[in-house]
Design a protein around this motif. Structure first.
Motif, PDB file in Angstrom:
ATOM      1  N   VAL A 101       0.845  -1.197   0.000  1.00 26.14           N
ATOM      2  CA  VAL A 101       0.000   0.000   0.000  1.00 26.14           C
ATOM      3  C   VAL A 101       0.883   1.251   0.000  1.00 26.14           C
ATOM      4  O   VAL A 101       0.651   2.187  -0.768  1.00 26.14           O
ATOM      5  N   ALA A 102       1.909   1.261   0.841  1.00 30.37           N
ATOM      6  CA  ALA A 102       2.811   2.417   0.928  1.00 30.37           C
ATOM      7  C   ALA A 102       3.545   2.643  -0.390  1.00 30.37           C
ATOM      8  O   ALA A 102       3.666   3.784  -0.855  1.00 30.37           O
ATOM      9  N   VAL A 103       4.017   1.560  -1.012  1.00 32.81           N
ATOM     10  CA  VAL A 103       4.713   1.679  -2.294  1.00 32.81           C
ATOM     11  C   VAL A 103       3.765   2.222  -3.358  1.00 32.81           C
ATOM     12  O   VAL A 103       4.122   3.133  -4.115  1.00 32.81           O
ATOM     13  N   SER A 104       2.557   1.705  -3.418  1.00 30.79           N
ATOM     14  CA  SER A 104       1.583   2.166  -4.397  1.00 30.79           C
ATOM     15  C   SER A 104       1.266   3.642  -4.191  1.00 30.79           C
ATOM     16  O   SER A 104       1.209   4.414  -5.146  1.00 30.79           O
ATOM     17  N   PHE A 105       1.064   4.014  -2.936  1.00 29.23           N
ATOM     18  CA  PHE A 105       0.747   5.417  -2.649  1.00 29.23           C
ATOM     19  C   PHE A 105       1.906   6.322  -3.054  1.00 29.23           C
ATOM     20  O   PHE A 105       1.700   7.390  -3.625  1.00 29.23           O
ATOM     21  N   ALA A 106       3.138   5.885  -2.793  1.00 34.08           N
ATOM     22  CA  ALA A 106       4.307   6.676  -3.169  1.00 34.08           C
ATOM     23  C   ALA A 106       4.433   6.789  -4.692  1.00 34.08           C
ATOM     24  O   ALA A 106       4.819   7.832  -5.215  1.00 34.08           O
ATOM     25  N   LEU A 107       4.095   5.723  -5.409  1.00 34.02           N
ATOM     26  CA  LEU A 107       4.239   5.714  -6.865  1.00 34.02           C
ATOM     27  C   LEU A 107       3.169   6.524  -7.585  1.00 34.02           C
ATOM     28  O   LEU A 107       3.453   7.165  -8.599  1.00 34.02           O
ATOM     29  N   CYS A 108       1.930   6.480  -7.075  1.00 33.10           N
ATOM     30  CA  CYS A 108       0.857   7.120  -7.842  1.00 33.10           C
ATOM     31  C   CYS A 108      -0.155   7.884  -7.010  1.00 33.10           C
ATOM     32  O   CYS A 108      -1.065   8.494  -7.558  1.00 33.10           O
ATOM     33  N   GLY A 109      -0.061   7.834  -5.685  1.00 32.59           N
ATOM     34  CA  GLY A 109      -1.015   8.548  -4.848  1.00 32.59           C
ATOM     35  C   GLY A 109      -2.293   7.783  -4.568  1.00 32.59           C
ATOM     36  O   GLY A 109      -3.228   8.326  -4.004  1.00 32.59           O
ATOM     37  N   HIS A 110      -2.339   6.512  -4.936  1.00 35.55           N
ATOM     38  CA  HIS A 110      -3.514   5.669  -4.681  1.00 35.55           C
ATOM     39  C   HIS A 110      -3.039   4.371  -4.032  1.00 35.55           C
ATOM     40  O   HIS A 110      -2.055   3.785  -4.476  1.00 35.55           O
ATOM     41  N   PRO A 111      -3.720   3.885  -2.994  1.00 40.22           N
ATOM     42  CA  PRO A 111      -3.234   2.714  -2.266  1.00 40.22           C
ATOM     43  C   PRO A 111      -3.316   1.383  -3.013  1.00 40.22           C
ATOM     44  O   PRO A 111      -2.667   0.421  -2.612  1.00 40.22           O
ATOM     45  N   ALA A 112      -4.074   1.312  -4.093  1.00 41.08           N
ATOM     46  CA  ALA A 112      -4.235   0.021  -4.761  1.00 41.08           C
ATOM     47  C   ALA A 112      -3.659  -0.040  -6.173  1.00 41.08           C
ATOM     48  O   ALA A 112      -3.277  -1.117  -6.631  1.00 41.08           O
ATOM     49  N   SER A 113      -3.589   1.058  -6.883  1.00 43.31           N
ATOM     50  CA  SER A 113      -3.228   1.025  -8.303  1.00 43.31           C
ATOM     51  C   SER A 113      -1.905   0.333  -8.603  1.00 43.31           C
ATOM     52  O   SER A 113      -1.770  -0.338  -9.613  1.00 43.31           O
ATOM     53  N   VAL A 116       1.107  -4.540  -5.444  1.00 41.29           N
ATOM     54  CA  VAL A 116       1.353  -5.822  -6.106  1.00 41.29           C
ATOM     55  C   VAL A 116       0.266  -6.844  -5.784  1.00 41.29           C
ATOM     56  O   VAL A 116      -0.136  -7.625  -6.650  1.00 41.29           O
ATOM     57  N   PHE A 117      -0.254  -6.854  -4.563  1.00 41.45           N
ATOM     58  CA  PHE A 117      -1.297  -7.813  -4.199  1.00 41.45           C
ATOM     59  C   PHE A 117      -2.596  -7.529  -4.947  1.00 41.45           C
ATOM     60  O   PHE A 117      -3.267  -8.453  -5.410  1.00 41.45           O
ATOM     61  N   GLU A 118      -2.953  -6.260  -5.081  1.00 41.05           N
ATOM     62  CA  GLU A 118      -4.173  -5.904  -5.809  1.00 41.05           C
ATOM     63  C   GLU A 118      -4.009  -6.164  -7.305  1.00 41.05           C
ATOM     64  O   GLU A 118      -4.948  -6.599  -7.972  1.00 41.05           O
ATOM     65  N   ARG A 119      -2.837  -5.904  -7.839  1.00 41.34           N
ATOM     66  CA  ARG A 119      -2.599  -6.176  -9.262  1.00 41.34           C
ATOM     67  C   ARG A 119      -2.688  -7.670  -9.547  1.00 41.34           C
ATOM     68  O   ARG A 119      -3.276  -8.088 -10.541  1.00 41.34           O
ATOM     69  N   LEU A 120      -2.094  -8.487  -8.667  1.00 41.94           N
ATOM     70  CA  LEU A 120      -2.147  -9.933  -8.867  1.00 41.94           C
ATOM     71  C   LEU A 120      -3.561 -10.486  -8.682  1.00 41.94           C
ATOM     72  O   LEU A 120      -3.900 -11.523  -9.249  1.00 41.94           O
ATOM     73  N   ALA A 121      -4.379  -9.807  -7.902  1.00 37.21           N
ATOM     74  CA  ALA A 121      -5.776 -10.226  -7.718  1.00 37.21           C
ATOM     75  C   ALA A 121      -6.685  -9.651  -8.796  1.00 37.21           C
ATOM     76  O   ALA A 121      -7.872  -9.958  -8.813  1.00 37.21           O
ATOM     77  N   ASP A 122      -6.153  -8.838  -9.701  1.00 34.54           N
ATOM     78  CA  ASP A 122      -6.839  -8.189 -10.817  1.00 34.54           C
ATOM     79  C   ASP A 122      -7.561  -6.924 -10.343  1.00 34.54           C
ATOM     80  O   ASP A 122      -8.642  -6.993  -9.760  1.00 34.54           O
ATOM     81  N   LEU A 123      -6.923  -5.795 -10.604  1.00 31.54           N
ATOM     82  CA  LEU A 123      -7.481  -4.492 -10.208  1.00 31.54           C
ATOM     83  C   LEU A 123      -8.901  -4.294 -10.714  1.00 31.54           C
ATOM     84  O   LEU A 123      -9.772  -3.812  -9.990  1.00 31.54           O
ATOM     85  N   ASP A 124      -9.125  -4.634 -11.972  1.00 32.78           N
ATOM     86  CA  ASP A 124     -10.445  -4.404 -12.567  1.00 32.78           C
ATOM     87  C   ASP A 124     -11.525  -5.185 -11.835  1.00 32.78           C
ATOM     88  O   ASP A 124     -12.601  -4.653 -11.554  1.00 32.78           O
ATOM     89  N   GLU A 125     -11.250  -6.451 -11.526  1.00 35.64           N
ATOM     90  CA  GLU A 125     -12.257  -7.256 -10.840  1.00 35.64           C
ATOM     91  C   GLU A 125     -12.500  -6.767  -9.414  1.00 35.64           C
ATOM     92  O   GLU A 125     -13.578  -6.956  -8.868  1.00 35.64           O
ATOM     93  N   GLY A 126     -11.497  -6.121  -8.821  1.00 30.84           N
ATOM     94  CA  GLY A 126     -11.666  -5.556  -7.491  1.00 30.84           C
ATOM     95  C   GLY A 126     -12.292  -4.176  -7.507  1.00 30.84           C
ATOM     96  O   GLY A 126     -12.593  -3.612  -6.462  1.00 30.84           O
ATOM     97  N   GLY A 127     -12.488  -3.620  -8.717  1.00 36.27           N
ATOM     98  CA  GLY A 127     -13.110  -2.301  -8.846  1.00 36.27           C
ATOM     99  C   GLY A 127     -12.164  -1.143  -8.592  1.00 36.27           C
ATOM    100  O   GLY A 127     -12.597  -0.039  -8.279  1.00 36.27           O
ATOM    101  N   TYR A 128     -10.858  -1.387  -8.728  1.00 36.72           N
ATOM    102  CA  TYR A 128      -9.869  -0.333  -8.467  1.00 36.72           C
ATOM    103  C   TYR A 128      -9.481   0.393  -9.743  1.00 36.72           C
ATOM    104  O   TYR A 128      -9.408  -0.213 -10.807  1.00 36.72           O
ATOM    105  N   PRO A 129      -9.163   1.681  -9.625  1.00 36.53           N
ATOM    106  CA  PRO A 129      -8.716   2.448 -10.793  1.00 36.53           C
ATOM    107  C   PRO A 129      -7.263   2.136 -11.131  1.00 36.53           C
ATOM    108  O   PRO A 129      -6.521   1.621 -10.296  1.00 36.53           O
ATOM    109  N   ARG A 130      -6.871   2.462 -12.333  1.00 37.43           N
ATOM    110  CA  ARG A 130      -5.486   2.304 -12.776  1.00 37.43           C
ATOM    111  C   ARG A 130      -4.879   3.689 -12.950  1.00 37.43           C
ATOM    112  O   ARG A 130      -5.053   4.311 -13.980  1.00 37.43           O
ATOM    113  N   HIS A 131      -4.200   4.157 -11.930  1.00 36.30           N
ATOM    114  CA  HIS A 131      -3.545   5.462 -11.990  1.00 36.30           C
ATOM    115  C   HIS A 131      -2.143   5.298 -12.558  1.00 36.30           C
ATOM    116  O   HIS A 131      -1.434   4.364 -12.187  1.00 36.30           O
ATOM    117  N   PRO A 132      -1.727   6.215 -13.439  1.00 40.22           N
ATOM    118  CA  PRO A 132      -0.345   6.158 -13.913  1.00 40.22           C
ATOM    119  C   PRO A 132       0.593   6.552 -12.775  1.00 40.22           C
ATOM    120  O   PRO A 132       0.192   7.213 -11.824  1.00 40.22           O
TER     121      PRO A 132
END
Length: 159
Positions: A101-113, A116-132
């Protein structure tokens, strides 16, 4: 129940992740029932943390929503998290997930985008946005080159 689901179920009980999930569900006054694929569904969770439509601890999928909410893509997403708990040997998943979560927030400002755990679980199926990432966003804002095939880090055509 398939063999792999039974193995995940046994591992998550043995590594104490599922008992922790049940404790969290009971503390949040959720109603627990058996679900598909060896999962336990806990509906009606009343604690306002974490802020998510659903979250998984061991083989327990917990949600504040009513019975019937855990279906389709969201259920597949949460089932992948149950497998992650088994692969991370249970309780070590907590600090690893918080680090992600901390790495994601540092990279893009969002805790899930970029978690790695959310990406491996499929962001789209979890309803998470894909922030650059922050650096990619700055490049685009500065009039840099448009995203190319090499920028598609997850293979889904979204940068």
């Amino acid at each position: 129940m398939r063999g792999r689901h039974r193995v995940r179920q046994v591992i998550n009980y043995a590594n104490l992740a599922t008992p922790l999930g049940l404790l969290i569900a009971v503390a949040g006054r959720a109603r627990v029932r058996r679900g598909e694929h060896g999962l336990l569904y806990a509906h009606g969770y009343r604690i306002r943390f974490p802020v998510a439509g659903a979250f998984t601890v061991g083989n327990v999928v917990i949600t504040a929503r009513p019975d019937g909410y855990l279906t389709g893509a969201l259920l597949r997403h949460e089932a992948r998290h149950a497998t992650q708990w088994a692969c991370c040997a249970g309780l070590p998943m907590l600090p690893l997930y918080l680090l992600a979560v901390a790495v994601s927030f540092a990279l893009c400002g969002h805790p899930a985008s970029w978690n790695v755990f959310e990406r491996l679980a499929d962001l789209d199926e979890g309803g998470y946005p894909r922030h650059p990432s922050r650096w990619r966003r700055r490049t685009l804002e500065a009039g840099g080159p448009a995203p190319g095939p090499s920028d598609d880090l997850d293979g889904k055509g979204v940068v």
